[in-house]
Enzyme design. Structure first.
Site, PDB file in Angstrom:
ATOM      1  CE  LYS A  19      41.464  30.059  34.429  1.00  0.00           C
ATOM      2  NZ  LYS A  19      41.349  28.763  35.136  1.00  0.00           N
ATOM      3  CE  LYS A  36      42.557  28.291  44.864  1.00  0.00           C
ATOM      4  NZ  LYS A  36      43.760  28.816  44.212  1.00  0.00           N
ATOM      5  N   GLY A  61      44.307  24.054  38.555  1.00  0.00           N
ATOM      6  CA  GLY A  61      44.907  23.295  39.656  1.00  0.00           C
ATOM      7  C   GLY A  61      45.306  24.195  40.820  1.00  0.00           C
ATOM      8  CG  ASP A  62      45.677  25.926  44.963  1.00  0.00           C
ATOM      9  OD1 ASP A  62      46.154  27.024  44.623  1.00  0.00           O
ATOM     10  OD2 ASP A  62      45.660  25.561  46.157  1.00  0.00           O
ATOM     11  CG  ASN A 102      53.078  23.839  39.495  1.00  0.00           C
ATOM     12  OD1 ASN A 102      52.889  25.041  39.614  1.00  0.00           O
ATOM     13  ND2 ASN A 102      53.259  23.276  38.325  1.00  0.00           N
TER      14      ASN A 102
HETATM   15  P1  NDP Z   1      51.568  21.421  45.185  1.00  0.00           P
HETATM   16  O1  NDP Z   1      50.517  20.520  45.731  1.00  0.00           O
HETATM   17  O2  NDP Z   1      52.185  21.100  43.883  1.00  0.00           O
HETATM   18  O3  NDP Z   1      52.736  21.592  46.254  1.00  0.00           O
HETATM   19  C1  NDP Z   1      52.486  22.068  47.537  1.00  0.00           C
HETATM   20  C2  NDP Z   1      53.770  21.961  48.333  1.00  0.00           C
HETATM   21  O4  NDP Z   1      53.598  22.647  49.559  1.00  0.00           O
HETATM   22  C3  NDP Z   1      54.125  20.533  48.693  1.00  0.00           C
HETATM   23  O5  NDP Z   1      55.502  20.411  48.796  1.00  0.00           O
HETATM   24  C4  NDP Z   1      53.442  20.357  50.054  1.00  0.00           C
HETATM   25  O6  NDP Z   1      54.010  19.352  50.872  1.00  0.00           O
HETATM   26  C5  NDP Z   1      53.710  21.723  50.655  1.00  0.00           C
HETATM   27  N1  NDP Z   1      52.688  22.003  51.656  1.00  0.00           N
HETATM   28  C6  NDP Z   1      51.349  22.075  51.461  1.00  0.00           C
HETATM   29  N2  NDP Z   1      50.729  22.313  52.621  1.00  0.00           N
HETATM   30  C7  NDP Z   1      51.700  22.376  53.550  1.00  0.00           C
HETATM   31  C8  NDP Z   1      51.707  22.607  54.941  1.00  0.00           C
HETATM   32  N3  NDP Z   1      50.560  22.802  55.613  1.00  0.00           N
HETATM   33  N4  NDP Z   1      52.913  22.643  55.581  1.00  0.00           N
HETATM   34  C9  NDP Z   1      54.074  22.447  54.905  1.00  0.00           C
HETATM   35  N5  NDP Z   1      54.119  22.202  53.578  1.00  0.00           N
HETATM   36  C10 NDP Z   1      52.964  22.188  52.932  1.00  0.00           C
HETATM   37  O7  NDP Z   1      50.882  22.876  45.167  1.00  0.00           O
HETATM   38  P2  NDP Z   1      51.331  24.170  44.359  1.00  0.00           P
HETATM   39  O8  NDP Z   1      52.808  24.222  44.222  1.00  0.00           O
HETATM   40  O9  NDP Z   1      50.473  24.267  43.163  1.00  0.00           O
HETATM   41  O10 NDP Z   1      50.829  25.325  45.349  1.00  0.00           O
HETATM   42  C11 NDP Z   1      51.660  25.885  46.364  1.00  0.00           C
HETATM   43  C12 NDP Z   1      51.124  27.241  46.771  1.00  0.00           C
HETATM   44  O11 NDP Z   1      51.096  28.100  45.617  1.00  0.00           O
HETATM   45  C13 NDP Z   1      49.689  27.240  47.327  1.00  0.00           C
HETATM   46  O12 NDP Z   1      49.582  28.260  48.299  1.00  0.00           O
HETATM   47  C14 NDP Z   1      48.863  27.615  46.105  1.00  0.00           C
HETATM   48  O13 NDP Z   1      47.629  28.186  46.458  1.00  0.00           O
HETATM   49  C15 NDP Z   1      49.787  28.635  45.451  1.00  0.00           C
HETATM   50  N6  NDP Z   1      49.530  28.893  44.043  1.00  0.00           N
HETATM   51  C16 NDP Z   1      49.598  27.887  43.109  1.00  0.00           C
HETATM   52  C17 NDP Z   1      49.371  28.169  41.785  1.00  0.00           C
HETATM   53  C18 NDP Z   1      49.532  27.143  40.712  1.00  0.00           C
HETATM   54  O14 NDP Z   1      49.499  27.513  39.539  1.00  0.00           O
HETATM   55  N7  NDP Z   1      49.732  25.874  41.032  1.00  0.00           N
HETATM   56  C19 NDP Z   1      48.980  29.515  41.350  1.00  0.00           C
HETATM   57  C20 NDP Z   1      49.038  30.521  42.386  1.00  0.00           C
HETATM   58  C21 NDP Z   1      49.276  30.185  43.678  1.00  0.00           C
HETATM   59  P3  NDP Z   1      53.199  17.981  51.123  1.00  0.00           P
HETATM   60  O15 NDP Z   1      53.378  17.193  49.857  1.00  0.00           O
HETATM   61  O16 NDP Z   1      53.845  17.356  52.297  1.00  0.00           O
HETATM   62  O17 NDP Z   1      51.763  18.351  51.373  1.00  0.00           O
END
Ligand code: NDP
Length: 465
Positions: free
Chosen positions: A102, A138, A177-178, A252
């Site tokens: 998962k 993953k 998702g991620d 998210n």
């Molecule tokens: P989203 O794609 O919804 O959002 C990611 C955000 O982070 C965007 O604003 C993006 O900006 C920014 N971002 C991504 N890469 C970079 C970078 N290299 N430098 C600066 N900003 C960056 O993803 P999530 O919110 O789902 O995920 C965010 C984090 O949370 C990740 O680390 C993910 O692994 C973790 N996570 C998510 C879960 C989930 O349920 N969604 C669960 C557990 C952990 P831009 O649009 O410019 O790329």
């Protein structure tokens, strides 16, 4: 002739861990994020191996760092101009000792094998902490949905799933998702799985509400992270009331972190994306949050537009030459890194500490470098490591799987209540495990050890597989 048996030499825990770490680096060259994630867990396991030599003789660590299966495949698709595009797809099936694989799918140009191995490795311990029966995996692709049309995203997702669908299933491997994979992408992926396999099953989580999704799943990672931080604050008899909070990212996790912070009386003042940082000294209230959600989820715009809409806000463009992120240099009580890995380096951690930060709760996966983590722990900041603090997302995915199996849907209140209780339980496990192993308050050790023990014992029970 008498048979002489040689008992295998048992190494000291320190030597054993160093040897396995050397092996990990040799066998997985040029994968620094994977090395970092393994090193952090191994640093905590020094405390465990003294008491449990059986993990050494059963080579549990050599086994736990080796994925059970790695899938890597070609993803060809047509763009809107009719040109052929080719991306690379991956799924890392890391560990199934306590349940089906998962973990999320990430679509981002930076995706490679090492990044997905680090994420899959972290996921094993995180899923164990949730108390639910889920193994770790993953996957994803170096495809970046940014700037692509809906039709291009659909064609990519269909091609990706055409290969992936042979390897996953509701009792085998259940992706979610991620980064770059939200409701739109999950919809396209699910549609293609259903079409090829001719079955309507809970093979993905994060689904739409009318086709098997769970209420609160979109909110779960952000809400859960704030619930975890609330538990950390409680240990110092403090609450969120009036606390200034820094949140990075605007996807998210960030959006629902901000929503829950507002529910609990805090004042979030920042959001960001890869182009730069927004600082709004007046605070991001509900109306501004709704505007950000529309910008990011519907218009798919850039965060700099916030400063055009709200004149008191400041936009600071990303400047890699700076060596630190100005977002982490704003005076605040709490920090919620919610964008990506290694977004807080040692300089950022020092800035946060010098500005009096009380809480760091990691919404993103491994957002702090090893040096930054060390600084937070030394400064006695309430530090909630990702595999504990952001486990609410996968926990609620687990709840979505339960609802799918039982073919029913729980109410919003019921799911939120279960999520809240799971986050309280995860905090308790981390807090108590840190004490049991002689490092009170160190939730990094608490999370790593708490997550490890359950998986390691299941591996011992199941023999050499
Ligand atoms: P989203 O794609 O919804 O959002 C990611 C955000 O982070 C965007 O604003 C993006 O900006 C920014 N971002 C991504 N890469 C970079 C970078 N290299 N430098 C600066 N900003 C960056 O993803 P999530 O919110 O789902 O995920 C965010 C984090 O949370 C990740 O680390 C993910 O692994 C973790 N996570 C998510 C879960 C989930 O349920 N969604 C669960 C557990 C952990 P831009 O649009 O410019 O790329």
């Amino acid at each position: 002739m008498p048979v002489t048996t040689h008992a295998p030499a048992i190494k000291t825990p320190g030597n054993y861990l160093n040897d396995v770490m050397t092996l990990v680096k040799a066998k997985n060259p040029a994968e620094p994020e994977f090395h970092q994630a393994v090193q952090e867990v191994f640093d905590s396991l020094r405390l465990v191996l003294d008491r449990h030599p059986e993990y050494i003789s059963a080579k549990i660590l050599e086994r736990i760092v080796e994925p059970e299966r790695v899938l890597m495949f070609r993803v060809p698709w047509f763009d809107d101009q009719g040109n052929v595009q080719v991306n690379r797809g991956f799924r890392i099936e890391m560990n199934s000792a306590i349940g089906p694989y998962k973990g999320g799918l990430r679509f981002h140009s930076s995706v490679n094998l090492g990044i997905l191995k680090f994420l899959a490795f972290e996921q094993v311990f995180k899923n164990s902490l949730t108390t639910l029966p889920m193994g770790g995996g993953k996957g994803g692709s170096d495809f970046d949905p940014k700037g692509k049309t809906d039709n291009e995203v659909m064609r990519f997702c269909q091609s990706f799933m055409t290969e992936l669908c042979r390897h996953i299933g509701p009792d085998t491997d259940v992706p979610a998702g991620d980064i770059g994979v939200g409701g739109r992408e999950i919809g396209f992926l699910f549609g293609q799985y259903k079409r090829i396999r001719n079955e309507f099953t809970g093979v993905l989580t994060g689904k739409g509400l009318t086709w098997g999704g769970s209420l609160i799943r979109p909110e779960a990672t952000g809400y859960g992270c704030v619930y975890f931080a609330k538990e950390m604050l409680k240990t110092r008899k403090e609450s969120f009331d009036g606390k200034t909070c820094l949140v990075s990212g605007s996807g998210n996790v960030s959006q629902y972190t901000i929503e829950k912070l507002l529910d609990l009386g805090a004042k979030p003042v920042t959001v960001s994306d890869s182009d730069g940082v927004i600082y709004d000294p007046d605070g991001i209230d509900r109306e501004k949050l709704a505007w950000v959600m529309e910008l990011k989820n519907v218009k798919r715009g850039r965060i700099r537009e916030y400063a055009d809409q709200y004149k008191k806000a400041i936009f600071m463009p990303t400047d890699v030459k700076l060596g630190y992120n100005p977002l982490w240099n704003i005076k605040a009580d709490c920090a919620f890194p919610s964008a990506t890995q290694n977004e807080i380096n040692a300089k950022d951690a020092t800035n946060l500490i010098n500005n009096g930060i009380k809480v760091v709760a990691e919404g993103a996966n491994m957002p702090s470098t090893l040096e930054a983590t060390k600084l937070f722990l030394e400064a006695k900041v309430l530090y909630g490591p990702a595999k504990a603090a952001n486990a609410g997302g996968v926990a609620t995915s687990g709840l979505e799987m339960s609802q799918n199996s039982a073919r029913l849907s729980w109410t919003r209140e019921e799911v939120d209540d279960r999520l809240h209780k799971i986050m309280i339980a995860i905090h308790k496990t981390c807090f108590e495990t840190a004490e049991t192993y002689g490092t009170p308050g160190n939730l990094v050790n608490g999370a790593n050890i708490g997550g490890f023990l359950k998986v390691a014992n299941a591996m011992l029970d199941q023999g050499l597989v």
